[in-house]
Design a protein around this motif. Structure first.
Motif, mmCIF file in Angstrom:
data_model
loop_
_atom_site.group_PDB
_atom_site.id
_atom_site.type_symbol
_atom_site.label_atom_id
_atom_site.label_comp_id
_atom_site.label_asym_id
_atom_site.label_seq_id
_atom_site.Cartn_x
_atom_site.Cartn_y
_atom_site.Cartn_z
ATOM 1 N N UNK A 167 111.857 26.398 114.222
ATOM 2 C CA UNK A 167 112.927 26.792 113.311
ATOM 3 C C UNK A 167 113.910 27.639 114.111
ATOM 4 N N UNK A 168 115.189 27.229 114.089
ATOM 5 C CA UNK A 168 116.183 27.874 114.944
ATOM 6 C C UNK A 168 117.352 28.405 114.118
ATOM 7 N N UNK A 169 117.997 29.426 114.655
ATOM 8 C CA UNK A 169 119.202 29.986 114.052
ATOM 9 C C UNK A 169 120.413 29.142 114.439
ATOM 10 N N UNK A 170 121.570 29.477 113.861
ATOM 11 C CA UNK A 170 122.790 28.721 114.161
ATOM 12 C C UNK A 170 123.138 28.757 115.646
ATOM 13 N N UNK A 190 115.413 30.925 118.681
ATOM 14 C CA UNK A 190 114.220 30.525 117.937
ATOM 15 C C UNK A 190 113.811 31.622 116.962
ATOM 16 N N UNK A 191 113.737 31.246 115.694
ATOM 17 C CA UNK A 191 113.269 32.171 114.667
ATOM 18 C C UNK A 191 111.755 32.107 114.522
ATOM 19 N N UNK A 192 111.198 30.921 114.650
ATOM 20 C CA UNK A 192 109.749 30.723 114.629
ATOM 21 C C UNK A 192 109.482 29.450 115.407
ATOM 22 N N UNK A 193 108.701 29.550 116.482
ATOM 23 C CA UNK A 193 108.524 28.374 117.315
ATOM 24 C C UNK A 193 107.301 28.448 118.192
ATOM 25 N N UNK A 194 107.177 27.445 119.026
ATOM 26 C CA UNK A 194 106.010 27.286 119.873
ATOM 27 C C UNK A 194 105.743 28.525 120.724
ATOM 28 N N UNK A 195 104.466 28.883 120.825
ATOM 29 C CA UNK A 195 104.055 30.005 121.678
ATOM 30 C C UNK A 195 103.474 29.503 122.996
ATOM 31 N N UNK A 196 103.727 28.237 123.325
ATOM 32 C CA UNK A 196 103.193 27.671 124.565
ATOM 33 C C UNK A 196 103.725 28.439 125.777
ATOM 34 N N UNK A 197 102.928 28.552 126.832
ATOM 35 C CA UNK A 197 103.382 29.257 128.037
ATOM 36 C C UNK A 197 104.599 28.574 128.653
ATOM 37 N N UNK A 198 105.417 29.326 129.377
ATOM 38 C CA UNK A 198 106.565 28.720 130.058
ATOM 39 C C UNK A 198 106.126 27.560 130.944
ATOM 40 N N UNK A 199 106.928 26.511 130.933
ATOM 41 C CA UNK A 199 106.626 25.347 131.747
ATOM 42 C C UNK A 199 105.816 24.285 131.036
ATOM 43 N N UNK A 200 105.335 24.581 129.825
ATOM 44 C CA UNK A 200 104.597 23.578 129.062
ATOM 45 C C UNK A 200 105.565 22.525 128.551
ATOM 46 N N UNK A 201 105.306 21.279 128.838
ATOM 47 C CA UNK A 201 106.212 20.214 128.437
ATOM 48 C C UNK A 201 106.015 19.795 126.996
ATOM 49 N N UNK A 216 103.195 25.174 98.014
ATOM 50 C CA UNK A 216 103.060 24.103 98.998
ATOM 51 C C UNK A 216 103.231 24.591 100.427
ATOM 52 N N UNK A 217 103.793 25.767 100.610
ATOM 53 C CA UNK A 217 103.985 26.310 101.956
ATOM 54 C C UNK A 217 102.819 27.111 102.487
ATOM 55 N N UNK A 218 101.740 27.223 101.724
ATOM 56 C CA UNK A 218 100.631 28.110 102.094
ATOM 57 C C UNK A 218 100.044 27.776 103.455
ATOM 58 N N UNK A 219 99.770 26.506 103.697
ATOM 59 C CA UNK A 219 99.129 26.114 104.948
ATOM 60 C C UNK A 219 100.076 25.546 105.978
ATOM 61 N N UNK A 220 101.366 25.759 105.785
ATOM 62 C CA UNK A 220 102.367 25.159 106.675
ATOM 63 C C UNK A 220 102.418 25.868 108.033
ATOM 64 N N UNK A 221 102.710 25.095 109.068
ATOM 65 C CA UNK A 221 102.912 25.631 110.410
ATOM 66 C C UNK A 221 104.113 24.949 111.047
ATOM 67 N N UNK A 222 104.700 25.592 112.044
ATOM 68 C CA UNK A 222 105.843 25.029 112.767
ATOM 69 C C UNK A 222 105.639 25.235 114.266
ATOM 70 N N UNK A 223 106.522 24.630 115.051
ATOM 71 C CA UNK A 223 106.485 24.850 116.494
ATOM 72 C C UNK A 223 105.318 24.182 117.190
ATOM 73 N N UNK A 224 104.998 22.942 116.793
ATOM 74 C CA UNK A 224 103.825 22.260 117.360
ATOM 75 C C UNK A 224 104.195 21.212 118.415
ATOM 76 N N UNK A 258 101.304 26.391 117.607
ATOM 77 C CA UNK A 258 102.139 26.526 116.418
ATOM 78 C C UNK A 258 102.034 27.900 115.790
ATOM 79 N N UNK A 259 102.964 28.197 114.921
ATOM 80 C CA UNK A 259 103.013 29.474 114.202
ATOM 81 C C UNK A 259 103.231 29.178 112.715
#
Length: 291
Positions: free
Chosen positions: A185-188, A192-203, A141-149, A156-157
């Motif tokens: 997805x974040x650590x304690x 950020x372990x896996x997250x948005x790749x948007x340029x700085x300043x993107x809201x 079920x995780x095959x097509x999953x993405x995060x950081x959207x 997303x990644x």
């Protein structure tokens, strides 16, 4: 933290991966008590109402996590047929009716419209029975999953399937997570372990808005502790605390976040300590999905 939901005795997991999507089936021992908690704003699910503590049926035979959005819910048909042929299910005058709660993520963009079928559900159940080693990452079920959207879907990644387990006294708690979240997805420590790749300043939430229901994180928690159906629902609530620890933002109106909890009832455990262990196991499972 390492381990898997299959560290809980009697719990087996099978994956089926096809056409950039897939399905993951968690087979439970007979007599396993189960409940759930739905918090995301856009769930795609089946038989979750049956798991409410006020409803008649207490036990579940399997839990299915699937890609394909609502189309993927058909995978449960294959799992039900597979289990019925083996005599599993709620006893009725017409024969056993397998109880197979199911939830789906939206991965139709990644899969280009492909979705798992009933045959895929049966194949994943057969893999679980065969004792296949549990793979994690971009499988099932995780095959097509993405995060950081949350700062734009284009940034997303990959997400995926993750697992972990913890011990609380004599009890084992295992967690399985399909992570297709709007959030990062974040650590304690908040890194950020896996997250948005948007340029700085993107809201956050830029126009055009994210599509409703096009994300979701799904969790199954299993334990060998003895719990009532009400207790399982409380464990499912604690599972969402684990999601909040590892995903930011979490349970948005674009997500369909659902947590299932199942107890095989073999050992006694301190219930409140058990709930703390669930939080740890779920957070670790989410993080392992992107490891």
């Amino acid at each position: 933290m390492t381990g898997s939901i299959t560290d809980v005795a009697g719990v087996a997991v099978g994956n089926m991966t096809r056409d950039r999507t897939g399905v993951t089936v968690v087979l439970l021992p007979e007599g396993t008590t189960a409940s759930c908690e739905v918090r995301g704003g856009a769930p795609a699910s089946r038989e979750t109402a049956l798991l409410e503590p006020t409803k008649l049926v207490e036990h579940a035979d399997a839990i299915v996590l699937t890609g394909g959005s609502a189309f993927g819910l058909a995978t449960a048909d294959g799992v039900m047929t597979f289990l019925a042929m083996r005599g599993r299910g709620f006893r009725s005058t017409a024969g056993p009716v397998p109880i197979v709660p199911t939830a789906a993520i939206f991965d139709l963009v990644a899969s280009e419209g492909a979705h798992p079928t009933a045959d895929d559900g049966a194949a994943a159940a057969a893999a679980a029975v065969a004792g296949a080693a549990l793979e994690t990452g971009r499988v099932g079920a995780g095959t097509g999953a993405t995060v950081g959207k949350w700062r734009g879907a284009a940034h997303g990644v990959p997400g995926g399937l993750g697992a972990a387990s913890v011990r609380v006294g004599d009890a084992t708690i295992g967690a399985l997570a399909v992570v297709n979240a709007v959030g990062d997805v974040v650590a304690d420590d908040g890194s950020i372990l896996a997250g948005s790749t948007a340029p700085p300043g993107t809201g956050p939430y830029p126009d055009p808005p994210l599509g409703p229901g096009e994300s979701t994180t799904l969790v199954v928690v299993a334990t060998d502790a003895r719990c009532s159906k009400v207790g399982c629902q409380l464990l499912a609530q604690s599972a969402h605390d684990g999601l909040a620890r590892a995903v930011r933002p979490v349970a948005t109106r674009f997500d369909g976040d659902i947590a299932f909890a199942a107890a095989t009832g073999v050992v006694e455990a301190h219930f409140d300590r058990l709930r703390l262990g669930v939080v740890d196991a779920v957070a670790a499972a989410v993080r392992s999905s992107v490891a």
